[in-house]
Design an enzyme around this catalytic site. Structure first.
Site, PDB file in Angstrom:
ATOM      1  N   GLU A 132       0.865  -1.184   0.000  1.00  0.00           N
ATOM      2  CA  GLU A 132       0.000   0.000   0.000  1.00  0.00           C
ATOM      3  C   GLU A 132       0.898   1.229   0.000  1.00  0.00           C
ATOM      4  O   GLU A 132       2.108   1.110   0.230  1.00  0.00           O
ATOM      5  CB  GLU A 132      -0.909  -0.023   1.243  1.00  0.00           C
ATOM      6  N   PRO A 133       0.322   2.423  -0.230  1.00  0.00           N
ATOM      7  CA  PRO A 133       1.186   3.612  -0.289  1.00  0.00           C
ATOM      8  C   PRO A 133       2.067   3.774   0.950  1.00  0.00           C
ATOM      9  O   PRO A 133       3.209   4.191   0.856  1.00  0.00           O
ATOM     10  CB  PRO A 133       0.183   4.757  -0.417  1.00  0.00           C
ATOM     11  N   TRP A 162       1.897  -0.369  -6.197  1.00  0.00           N
ATOM     12  CA  TRP A 162       2.912  -1.206  -6.837  1.00  0.00           C
ATOM     13  C   TRP A 162       2.367  -2.556  -7.280  1.00  0.00           C
ATOM     14  O   TRP A 162       3.004  -3.587  -7.019  1.00  0.00           O
ATOM     15  CB  TRP A 162       4.089  -1.453  -5.886  1.00  0.00           C
ATOM     16  N   THR A 164       2.050  -5.152  -9.822  1.00  0.00           N
ATOM     17  CA  THR A 164       2.572  -5.581 -11.120  1.00  0.00           C
ATOM     18  C   THR A 164       1.444  -6.280 -11.876  1.00  0.00           C
ATOM     19  O   THR A 164       0.733  -7.105 -11.283  1.00  0.00           O
ATOM     20  CB  THR A 164       3.775  -6.534 -10.916  1.00  0.00           C
ATOM     21  N   ARG A 289      36.876  -5.493 -27.470  1.00  0.00           N
ATOM     22  CA  ARG A 289      37.432  -4.155 -27.220  1.00  0.00           C
ATOM     23  C   ARG A 289      38.924  -4.247 -26.913  1.00  0.00           C
ATOM     24  O   ARG A 289      39.334  -5.048 -26.074  1.00  0.00           O
ATOM     25  CB  ARG A 289      36.693  -3.544 -26.019  1.00  0.00           C
ATOM     26  N   ILE A 358      33.006  -2.827 -17.479  1.00  0.00           N
ATOM     27  CA  ILE A 358      33.802  -3.417 -18.565  1.00  0.00           C
ATOM     28  C   ILE A 358      33.480  -2.739 -19.901  1.00  0.00           C
ATOM     29  O   ILE A 358      34.344  -2.615 -20.770  1.00  0.00           O
ATOM     30  CB  ILE A 358      33.571  -4.953 -18.613  1.00  0.00           C
ATOM     31  N   GLY A 361      32.708   3.688 -21.515  1.00  0.00           N
ATOM     32  CA  GLY A 361      31.709   4.712 -21.854  1.00  0.00           C
ATOM     33  C   GLY A 361      30.522   4.137 -22.598  1.00  0.00           C
ATOM     34  O   GLY A 361      29.386   4.614 -22.453  1.00  0.00           O
ATOM     35  N   GLU A 384       9.468  -8.448  -3.557  1.00  0.00           N
ATOM     36  CA  GLU A 384       9.323  -9.698  -2.791  1.00  0.00           C
ATOM     37  C   GLU A 384      10.180  -9.692  -1.518  1.00  0.00           C
ATOM     38  O   GLU A 384      10.675 -10.721  -1.068  1.00  0.00           O
ATOM     39  CB  GLU A 384       9.715 -10.892  -3.662  1.00  0.00           C
ATOM     40  N   GLU A 388      17.382  -6.245   3.168  1.00  0.00           N
ATOM     41  CA  GLU A 388      17.374  -6.116   4.633  1.00  0.00           C
ATOM     42  C   GLU A 388      16.334  -7.076   5.229  1.00  0.00           C
ATOM     43  O   GLU A 388      16.587  -7.742   6.239  1.00  0.00           O
ATOM     44  CB  GLU A 388      17.037  -4.667   5.051  1.00  0.00           C
TER      45      GLU A 388
END
Ligand SMILES: Cc1cc2nc3c(=O)[nH]c(=O)nc-3n(C[C@H](O)[C@H](O)[C@H](O)COP(=O)(O)OP(=O)(O)OC[C@H]3O[C@@H](n4cnc5c(N)ncnc54)[C@H](O)[C@@H]3O)c2cc1C
Length: 404
Positions: A132-133, A162, A164, A289, A358, A361, A384, A388
């Site tokens: 919930e909010p 939220w 989904t 690269r 890796i 830029g 989910e 923490e």
């Protein structure tokens, strides 16, 4: 001492066939198109339609209801492959999988008969709503309420956050307070199976009182919508209390927490998938690269990054599969599911960051896939249950199992 001479195998033949099929689908249909849907933040309808044809919405639903009847371990392997392509695609099936788990474990026969066949084909898709909010981690603090009316139906009021698949789903498994005075609060919560019109912002008729505000704009995890849900006088018939009124009222918290345990294995598999993709991209780019006269993969500092990434991916995969196998074997897996979710989601984030470094830029350019992965990976640290919260679960379970 007995020596095991059987060839080492990580997957059964069925698991190998299915993951190969899904990998091919991901390589041909998801990876080449993810950038387009991510950029537009639009729902990947053609990909989802093909997933329906492949039966991917019914992987764990029993065959008698039209599904494949496969176990959590095989499902986790499929989710890893899908997430290797794009985690938003696994988001489309994740809440659906949790909803079908809730029905299979706690639903009445009528609820199973009514929903599971349509869910197995993907004709209706499910969402799962706790947050919930003002409440995410501390689920016992939810404020939405349901009151039983004179006609026997329940009136639902409150705001969810939220969600989904909040707009496209046809059914939402939602946790609501039915006894606001219950102590401890979790004993006064119930899971309602709330039906709605898919893709409709304002529901009418039987589903009046449920509105879906515009989707939340996000940093990543695009394509699959995350929305609020507003229940304002929504009437839910008594037979849509999960498990039936007799067994289900007051059981919602316990049911939802049980489902989160399998949900955590599922998020762990997503972490493994995104980490695996980051490793693949890093392996390729580092050999193409060149700096200081040789491919950057020939610099030991880069090789060490690749080595650490590959080691962590493998460890996260093994722990995820162990948690899934324990659950399939009917054993307790709360500790392992928490560990798998913690390790795999952090591994996903770390491998994506290393792959980004890796790429130099170019990793910052939208022309490279890693840029999308960099925006997608952090979600796994939150959804989910945050890292923490996983540590809290792991710590608590450890002390329970090793009490002196
Ligand atoms: C894209 C997306 C999709 C989502 N999809 C769904 C969905 O489909 N259904 C659904 O129900 N929810 C969904 N969620 C919500 C998600 O589950 C919550 O965001 C998550 O549980 C964290 O809750 P919160 O955001 O309220 O953070 P809070 O609970 O407010 O936590 C804030 C911070 O405090 C930390 N914290 C909280 N309590 C403690 C504690 N006791 N000790 C130490 N640290 C603590 C947290 O780890 C975090 O770092 C989704 C979220 C996102 C971003």
């Amino acid at each position: 001492m007995a020596v095991d001479t059987a060839a080492y195998t990580e997957q059964t033949e069925i698991q190998r066939d299915i993951t190969e099929m899904v990998r091919q689908f991901v390589d041909e249909q998801i990876i080449p198109n993810a950038e387009h849907y991510d950029h537009e933040d639009s729902f990947p309808e053609p990909i989802v339609e093909q997933m329906k044809e492949l039966g991917l919405f019914g992987v764990t639903i029993p065959e008698e209801y039209g599904g494949m009847g496969l176990d959590l371990t095989t499902y986790a392997m499929i989710v890893e492959e899908l997430s290797r392509g794009w985690i938003s695609i696994s988001g489309v099936v994740n809440t659906h999988f949790i909803g079908s788990y809730l029905l299979m474990k706690f639903g009445t026969d009528e609820q199973k008969d009514h929903f599971l066949p349509k869910m197995a084909t993907g004709e209706i898709r499910a969402a799962f709503s706790l947050s919930e909010p003002e409440v995410g981690s501390d689920v016992q603090g939810i404020k939405s309420t349901a009151k039983k009316g004179d006609d026997g139906s329940w009136e639902l009021n409150g705001q969810k956050m939220w969600v989904t698949n909040g707009l496209g789903s046809g059914v939402v498994f939602v946790l609501i307070k039915t006894d606001p005075k219950a102590e401890p609060p979790y004993k006064g919560m119930t899971c309602f199976i709330t039906e709605k019109e898919p893709w409709k912002e304002v529901n009418e008729g039987d589903f009046a009182g449920l509105t879906v505000p515009p989707k939340i704009k996000k940093m990543g995890y695009k394509g699959v919508e995350s929305t609020e849900l507003v229940y304002d006088g929504y009437r839910c018939p008594p037979e849509r209390v999960l498990g039936g009124e007799g067994d289900g009222v007051g059981q919602g918290f316990v049911q939802m927490m049980d489902a989160l345990e399998v949900g955590r294995v599922n998020v762990a598999a997503r972490g493994v998938g995104i980490a695996q993709r980051a490793l693949e991209l890093a392996l390729r780019y580092s050999q193409e690269r060149k700096t200081f006269g040789k491919p950057i993969a020939q610099h030991q500092a880069i090789q060490f990054k690749l080595a650490d990434m590959a080691t962590k991916v493998e460890a996260a995969r093994l722990l995820t599969r162990k948690a899934a196998r324990l659950k399939d074997a009917g054993e307790r897996s709360d500790l392992e599911a928490g560990m798998a979710k913690l390790l795999a989601s952090e591994t996903g984030k770390e491998c994506v960051e290393e792959c980004f470094r890796i790429h130099g830029g170019y990793g910052y350019s939208k022309e490279y896939e890693i840029e999308r992965l960099y925006r997608d990976a952090p979600l796994l640290l939150i959804g989910e249950g945050t890292s923490e919260i996983q540590r809290m679960v792991i710590g608590k379970k450890l002390l329970q199992r090793h009490a002196v």
